[in-house]
Motif scaffolding. Structure first.
Motif, PDB file in Angstrom:
ATOM      1  N   ASP A  43      35.298  39.758  45.178  1.00 56.95           N
ATOM      2  CA  ASP A  43      35.601  38.845  44.077  1.00 56.95           C
ATOM      3  C   ASP A  43      36.093  39.634  42.867  1.00 56.95           C
ATOM      4  OD1 ASP A  43      35.828  36.830  42.311  1.00 56.95           O
ATOM      5  OD2 ASP A  43      33.688  36.395  42.139  1.00 56.95           O
ATOM      6  N   TYR A  44      37.423  39.587  42.635  1.00 62.87           N
ATOM      7  CA  TYR A  44      38.001  40.286  41.492  1.00 62.87           C
ATOM      8  C   TYR A  44      38.160  39.364  40.277  1.00 62.87           C
ATOM      9  CZ  TYR A  44      39.380  43.487  45.237  1.00 62.87           C
ATOM     10  OH  TYR A  44      39.374  44.339  46.304  1.00 62.87           O
ATOM     11  N   GLU A  45      37.615  38.151  40.359  1.00 61.90           N
ATOM     12  CA  GLU A  45      37.885  37.148  39.329  1.00 61.90           C
ATOM     13  C   GLU A  45      37.556  37.626  37.911  1.00 61.90           C
ATOM     14  OE1 GLU A  45      37.471  33.919  36.623  1.00 61.90           O
ATOM     15  OE2 GLU A  45      35.763  35.043  37.429  1.00 61.90           O
ATOM     16  N   PRO A  46      36.405  38.285  37.671  1.00 61.72           N
ATOM     17  CA  PRO A  46      36.136  38.751  36.301  1.00 61.72           C
ATOM     18  C   PRO A  46      37.195  39.727  35.791  1.00 61.72           C
ATOM     19  CG  PRO A  46      34.150  38.828  37.650  1.00 61.72           C
ATOM     20  CD  PRO A  46      35.281  38.575  38.582  1.00 61.72           C
ATOM     21  N   TYR A  47      37.644  40.625  36.658  1.00 57.74           N
ATOM     22  CA  TYR A  47      38.654  41.599  36.245  1.00 57.74           C
ATOM     23  C   TYR A  47      40.023  40.934  36.094  1.00 57.74           C
ATOM     24  CZ  TYR A  47      34.895  44.575  37.911  1.00 57.74           C
ATOM     25  OH  TYR A  47      33.669  45.148  38.111  1.00 57.74           O
ATOM     26  N   ALA A  48      40.330  39.973  36.964  1.00 58.81           N
ATOM     27  CA  ALA A  48      41.599  39.250  36.839  1.00 58.81           C
ATOM     28  C   ALA A  48      41.653  38.494  35.520  1.00 58.81           C
ATOM     29  CB  ALA A  48      41.773  38.294  38.020  1.00 58.81           C
ATOM     30  N   ARG A  49      40.539  37.866  35.152  1.00 52.29           N
ATOM     31  CA  ARG A  49      40.512  37.133  33.890  1.00 52.29           C
ATOM     32  C   ARG A  49      40.726  38.093  32.709  1.00 52.29           C
ATOM     33  NH1 ARG A  49      35.465  35.847  33.534  1.00 52.29           N
ATOM     34  NH2 ARG A  49      35.618  34.276  35.188  1.00 52.29           N
ATOM     35  N   MET A  50      40.087  39.252  32.785  1.00 52.56           N
ATOM     36  CA  MET A  50      40.238  40.242  31.719  1.00 52.56           C
ATOM     37  C   MET A  50      41.685  40.722  31.620  1.00 52.56           C
ATOM     38  SD  MET A  50      38.163  43.866  31.361  1.00 52.56           S
ATOM     39  CE  MET A  50      36.673  43.012  31.888  1.00 52.56           C
ATOM     40  N   MET A  51      42.322  41.019  32.768  1.00 49.45           N
ATOM     41  CA  MET A  51      43.708  41.489  32.757  1.00 49.45           C
ATOM     42  C   MET A  51      44.652  40.386  32.291  1.00 49.45           C
ATOM     43  SD  MET A  51      44.002  43.930  36.172  1.00 49.45           S
ATOM     44  CE  MET A  51      43.241  42.776  37.320  1.00 49.45           C
ATOM     45  N   TYR A  52      44.363  39.159  32.678  1.00 50.36           N
ATOM     46  CA  TYR A  52      45.213  38.042  32.271  1.00 50.36           C
ATOM     47  C   TYR A  52      45.169  37.849  30.762  1.00 50.36           C
ATOM     48  CZ  TYR A  52      47.293  33.389  32.178  1.00 50.36           C
ATOM     49  OH  TYR A  52      48.115  32.322  31.916  1.00 50.36           O
ATOM     50  N   GLN A  53      43.989  38.002  30.168  1.00 47.59           N
ATOM     51  CA  GLN A  53      43.832  37.770  28.734  1.00 47.59           C
ATOM     52  C   GLN A  53      44.369  38.924  27.891  1.00 47.59           C
ATOM     53  OE1 GLN A  53      39.625  37.099  28.422  1.00 47.59           O
ATOM     54  NE2 GLN A  53      39.765  34.948  29.108  1.00 47.59           N
ATOM     55  N   THR A  54      44.214  40.138  28.377  1.00 49.41           N
ATOM     56  CA  THR A  54      44.583  41.313  27.569  1.00 49.41           C
ATOM     57  C   THR A  54      45.916  41.930  27.977  1.00 49.41           C
ATOM     58  OG1 THR A  54      43.430  42.870  29.028  1.00 49.41           O
ATOM     59  CG2 THR A  54      42.138  41.826  27.261  1.00 49.41           C
ATOM     60  N   GLY A  55      46.345  41.709  29.229  1.00 56.92           N
ATOM     61  CA  GLY A  55      47.555  42.373  29.722  1.00 56.92           C
ATOM     62  C   GLY A  55      47.350  43.851  29.972  1.00 56.92           C
ATOM     63  N   ARG A  56      46.085  44.297  30.010  1.00 55.47           N
ATOM     64  CA  ARG A  56      45.774  45.711  30.206  1.00 55.47           C
ATOM     65  C   ARG A  56      45.171  45.932  31.591  1.00 55.47           C
ATOM     66  NH1 ARG A  56      45.638  49.039  26.021  1.00 55.47           N
ATOM     67  NH2 ARG A  56      43.929  50.263  26.961  1.00 55.47           N
ATOM     68  N   TYR A  57      45.166  47.186  32.011  1.00 53.09           N
ATOM     69  CA  TYR A  57      44.592  47.534  33.303  1.00 53.09           C
ATOM     70  C   TYR A  57      43.070  47.630  33.201  1.00 53.09           C
ATOM     71  CZ  TYR A  57      44.408  52.282  31.339  1.00 53.09           C
ATOM     72  OH  TYR A  57      44.166  53.375  30.541  1.00 53.09           O
ATOM     73  N   VAL A  58      42.425  47.638  34.367  1.00 48.62           N
ATOM     74  CA  VAL A  58      40.973  47.757  34.449  1.00 48.62           C
ATOM     75  C   VAL A  58      40.639  48.848  35.462  1.00 48.62           C
ATOM     76  CG1 VAL A  58      38.813  46.623  35.113  1.00 48.62           C
ATOM     77  CG2 VAL A  58      40.554  45.346  33.852  1.00 48.62           C
ATOM     78  N   ILE A  59      39.720  49.749  35.092  1.00 47.26           N
ATOM     79  CA  ILE A  59      39.232  50.793  35.999  1.00 47.26           C
ATOM     80  C   ILE A  59      37.708  50.696  36.055  1.00 47.26           C
ATOM     81  CG2 ILE A  59      38.963  53.275  36.401  1.00 47.26           C
ATOM     82  CD1 ILE A  59      41.649  53.724  35.120  1.00 47.26           C
ATOM     83  N   VAL A  60      37.178  50.658  37.260  1.00 45.27           N
ATOM     84  CA  VAL A  60      35.727  50.660  37.468  1.00 45.27           C
ATOM     85  C   VAL A  60      35.400  51.867  38.345  1.00 45.27           C
ATOM     86  CG1 VAL A  60      33.734  49.399  38.340  1.00 45.27           C
ATOM     87  CG2 VAL A  60      35.637  48.152  37.294  1.00 45.27           C
ATOM     88  N   GLY A  61      34.537  52.747  37.847  1.00 47.03           N
ATOM     89  CA  GLY A  61      34.228  53.977  38.586  1.00 47.03           C
ATOM     90  C   GLY A  61      33.446  53.744  39.856  1.00 47.03           C
ATOM     91  N   ASP A  62      32.516  52.752  39.831  1.00 47.54           N
ATOM     92  CA  ASP A  62      31.678  52.522  41.008  1.00 47.54           C
ATOM     93  C   ASP A  62      31.307  51.049  41.093  1.00 47.54           C
ATOM     94  OD1 ASP A  62      30.064  52.693  43.184  1.00 47.54           O
ATOM     95  OD2 ASP A  62      28.585  54.044  42.309  1.00 47.54           O
ATOM     96  N   LEU A  63      31.958  50.328  42.000  1.00 46.71           N
ATOM     97  CA  LEU A  63      31.654  48.912  42.185  1.00 46.71           C
ATOM     98  C   LEU A  63      30.236  48.698  42.703  1.00 46.71           C
ATOM     99  CD1 LEU A  63      34.959  47.593  43.802  1.00 46.71           C
ATOM    100  CD2 LEU A  63      34.138  47.118  41.501  1.00 46.71           C
ATOM    101  N   GLN A  64      29.710  49.705  43.399  1.00 45.11           N
ATOM    102  CA  GLN A  64      28.375  49.558  43.965  1.00 45.11           C
ATOM    103  C   GLN A  64      27.282  49.593  42.908  1.00 45.11           C
ATOM    104  OE1 GLN A  64      27.684  52.153  47.299  1.00 45.11           O
ATOM    105  NE2 GLN A  64      29.684  51.716  48.243  1.00 45.11           N
ATOM    106  N   ALA A  65      27.658  49.928  41.681  1.00 51.38           N
ATOM    107  CA  ALA A  65      26.689  49.931  40.586  1.00 51.38           C
ATOM    108  C   ALA A  65      26.894  48.750  39.648  1.00 51.38           C
ATOM    109  CB  ALA A  65      26.787  51.245  39.813  1.00 51.38           C
ATOM    110  N   VAL A  66      27.768  47.809  40.041  1.00 49.94           N
ATOM    111  CA  VAL A  66      28.119  46.689  39.166  1.00 49.94           C
ATOM    112  C   VAL A  66      27.599  45.386  39.774  1.00 49.94           C
ATOM    113  CG1 VAL A  66      30.026  45.382  38.151  1.00 49.94           C
ATOM    114  CG2 VAL A  66      30.172  47.876  38.306  1.00 49.94           C
ATOM    115  N   GLU A  67      26.870  44.635  38.965  1.00 47.80           N
ATOM    116  CA  GLU A  67      26.469  43.284  39.382  1.00 47.80           C
ATOM    117  C   GLU A  67      27.632  42.328  39.118  1.00 47.80           C
ATOM    118  OE1 GLU A  67      23.848  42.275  40.814  1.00 47.80           O
ATOM    119  OE2 GLU A  67      22.351  43.872  40.594  1.00 47.80           O
TER     120      GLU A  67
END
Length: 646
Positions: free
Chosen positions: A348-372
């Motif tokens: 589920d990339y929806e939170p990151y898609a919403r962030m990119m849609y609103q800001t027009g910026r990229y998103v980097i997450v170092g470790d998805l396994q540490a993210v709720e």
């Protein structure tokens, strides 16, 4: 200790012991104190307990024989002169013993009292001189230590036999090998056993150094890449060495290793930037080679590998209020039904898609396994790092590219900038394909003009490449004017080619322009000028034909254009011949290349543009034959026959 000469005789033959005792003790002018032992073990014990001025050493003992006997006693008896006793047939052994540290040797069968005492005296004097030289060497080393120890240029000094007699701290740091493992070692053996394996190309390193040792010459400056392991860091070194022509180590060598990591990384970064700029130019050509949306999306997915390394990728396009996954690829698995692939696709990339849609910026997450709440799905999919970038056309976000890596903290800001540059090209290609699909059924002048304007925007791909290369040229202007000039010349060439391509695209959007001239002139005007960006030489052998029906001429041109694009992308050809012969009622078009070819039986009609060419041929009632074999080139033959009026 009582004054006089204290001698230790190491001899197991009683007769030789008595003979030497008589010679030494009977000397009227020398006060000599003699102890004798019959084994090397006893000799080593005596040396540890007592100080001797000289040792008379037989090399053939019950517990040791040969040169090894000398080598074993030389270390504990470093401050004692040694005279080796040999047999008549062992003169070569005696010479070797002197070379390895003994002060003299005597054949036992030819020794007399005067020669024996003189040899002992000579050995003691020679040893005293060697001790003085050793002290001088230590002072010299101390001076070297003061000069080089704090230097970050690694320095090694070799003696005439190529033994390492000195090295500084930088050598330990760069090689990851302590001085105790370097000092006293023969450099030839050290290279073969340890040193060459710390470098990325061990054979090149050892070959260059050993050749210089053999020739006794200056070594050329060469770069060597140190591989990180343990406490040893990844770094680039520049090696240079030369023979020592005089002084204490005359006949030896001095070696230097300069850390050029920063310079090398800058060069690599510039090379990567240039490769990326060239890749963008090629990708822009690929993405605009088709206006079919599905094909464009497939091209985007394939091209991602040249932009940023990743383990899996996903493209989603915004459709109304939702973004829909349109392409997915898992690089390390070939089975599209694989469980891990499906799990990655369903993340589920929806939170990151919403962030990119609103800001027009990229998103980097170092470790998805540490993210709720993604940690469970990420663990199941065996992925860690994530990077997403919006596909943005001007101010409108039309989709997203999502990349995953199995390594934690894999993606960087540099990766993101490269991905953003790519998404700009992807946005143009997607938009062009979308517009083509929307207008395919409404072929009017107004829609063709609008599509022409959008295709005109595609030149921004080349302009972006020019901008990237120009920025690199500005950065290198002061440090490397020649390189900067070369980059600017490339920019000039690229803009000239882009302008020619844009003009051709604009003309092609007017179908009438393709039938206003003969087939021969059409090929010469539209195919020949764009060869500057091709990897092959194009030869045209097209006869003059009477006017052909417009749909026939356009179809033949499009088939040829598709074939040339296909050859450019896949064949690695150097020569391509386009030949057309016949008349107004019967025409044969042949396209032949000398490329690597392919197995026709293993290529589906949809691959490599073959389906498009077959459809165009079928549309005009022509037959098409495609013949190819691996490394034997490819030939495409199109045969058209005018239908007879009944």
């Amino acid at each position: 200790m009582v004054e006089g000469i204290h001698v230790l005789l190491v001899e197991d033959n009683p007769a030789d012991v008595r003979l030497i005792q008589e010679m030494l003790l009977a000397s009227p002018n020398e006060r000599i104190f003699l102890n004798s032992v019959g084994t090397l073990a006893d000799a080593l014990a005596r040396v540890e307990q007592n100080a001797y001025d000289a040792i008379l050493l037989d090399l053939s003992l019950p517990d040791s024989s040969g040169i090894n006997t000398l080598q074993r006693i030389r270390v504990p008896a470093l401050n004692t002169a040694i005279v080796v006793l040999t047999g008549m047939s062992d003169e070569a052994v005696g010479i070797e013993a002197v070379q390895l540290g003994a002060q003299d040797y005597l054949p036992k069968d030819h020794v007399d009292r005067r020669l024996l005492i003189r040899s002992i005296r000579y050995a003691i004097e020679r040893h005293s001189i060697e001790v003085a030289l050793r002290h001088s060497e230590e002072e010299y080393r101390s001076l070297i230590d003061d000069v080089f120890e704090t230097s970050m240029v690694a320095v090694l000094i070799l003696d005439r036999a190529h033994n390492v007699v000195w090295c500084n701290q930088a050598s330990e740091i760069y090689f990851g090998i302590g001085r105790e493992r370097l000092l006293g070692r023969n450099k030839r053996q050290l290279i073969d056993s340890d040193l060459k394996y710390i470098f990325e190309d061990p054979d090149d390193y050892s070959t260059r150094l050993l050749r210089a040792y053999q020739d006794g010459s200056f070594s050329d400056r060469f770069e060597c890449h140190v591989i990180a392991e343990g406490d040893r860091m990844d770094r680039w070194l520049e090696h240079w060495s030369q023979p020592i022509r005089g002084g204490l180590y005359n006949g030896g060598r001095i070696e230097q290793y300069t850390d050029i990591t920063d310079r090398k990384r800058l060069q690599v970064a510039e090379q990567e930037q240039r490769k990326f700029a060239e890749a963008l130019h090629e990708i822009s050509t690929l993405l605009t080679s088709s206006l079919d949306l599905k094909t464009v999306l497939e091209h985007i997915m394939v091209s991602l590998d040249r932009v940023v390394a990743h383990d899996s990728a996903q493209i989603s396009i915004i459709d109304g209020d939702y973004d829909q996954v349109v392409q997915h690829r898992n690089n390390d698995r070939s089975n599209p039904g694989d469980d891990v692939q499906m799990e990655r696709k369903q993340l589920d990339y929806e939170p990151y898609a919403r962030m990119m849609y609103q800001t027009g910026r990229y998103v980097i997450v170092g470790d998805l396994q540490a993210v709720e709440p993604l940690h469970s799905a990420a663990r199941a999919a065996k992925v860690r790092a994530y990077m997403g970038a919006p596909i943005q056309l001007q101010d409108e976000v039309i989709g997203f590219i999502n990349l995953l890596s199995e390594a934690r903290d894999f993606f960087t800001d540099d990766h993101a900038q490269r991905l953003l540059a790519f998404t700009r090209l992807a946005a143009i290609a997607i938009q062009n394909a979308r517009m083509f699909n929307q207008t395919r059924q409404l072929v009017t002048l107004r829609e063709r003009q609008r599509l022409a304007r959008e295709l005109h925007d595609s030149v921004s791909q080349s302009l972006f490449t020019c901008r990237t290369m120009s920025e690199a040229a500005v950065r290198r202007l002061d440090k490397d004017p020649a390189q900067a000039r070369a980059l600017m010349e490339s920019v000039n060439q690229l803009t000239t080619t882009a302008l020619a391509e844009m003009r051709i695209l604009l003309l092609e959007l007017r179908p009438s322009s393709l039938v206003e001239v003969s087939l021969k002139h059409l090929f010469e005007q539209y195919l020949q000028p764009i060869q500057e960006r091709r990897e092959f030489d194009l030869r045209l052998a097209v006869e003059d034909f009477p006017p052909l029906p417009p749909d026939i001429q356009i179809a033949l041109y499009r088939i040829t254009q598709e074939a040339l694009n296909n050859i450019d992308k896949h064949s690695q050809a150097t020569q391509v011949v386009v030949r057309a012969s016949g008349d107004a009622d019967h025409l044969v078009l042949e396209i032949h290349d000398d490329g690597r070819g392919f197995d026709v039986n293993k290529v589906t009609p949809a691959q490599m543009g073959l389906g498009i060419m077959r459809e165009r041929a079928q549309a005009i009632g022509a037959s098409i034959e495609i013949g190819s074999e691996l490394y034997g080139g490819t030939q495409i033959t199109v045969t058209w026959q005018r239908e007879q009026q009944s």
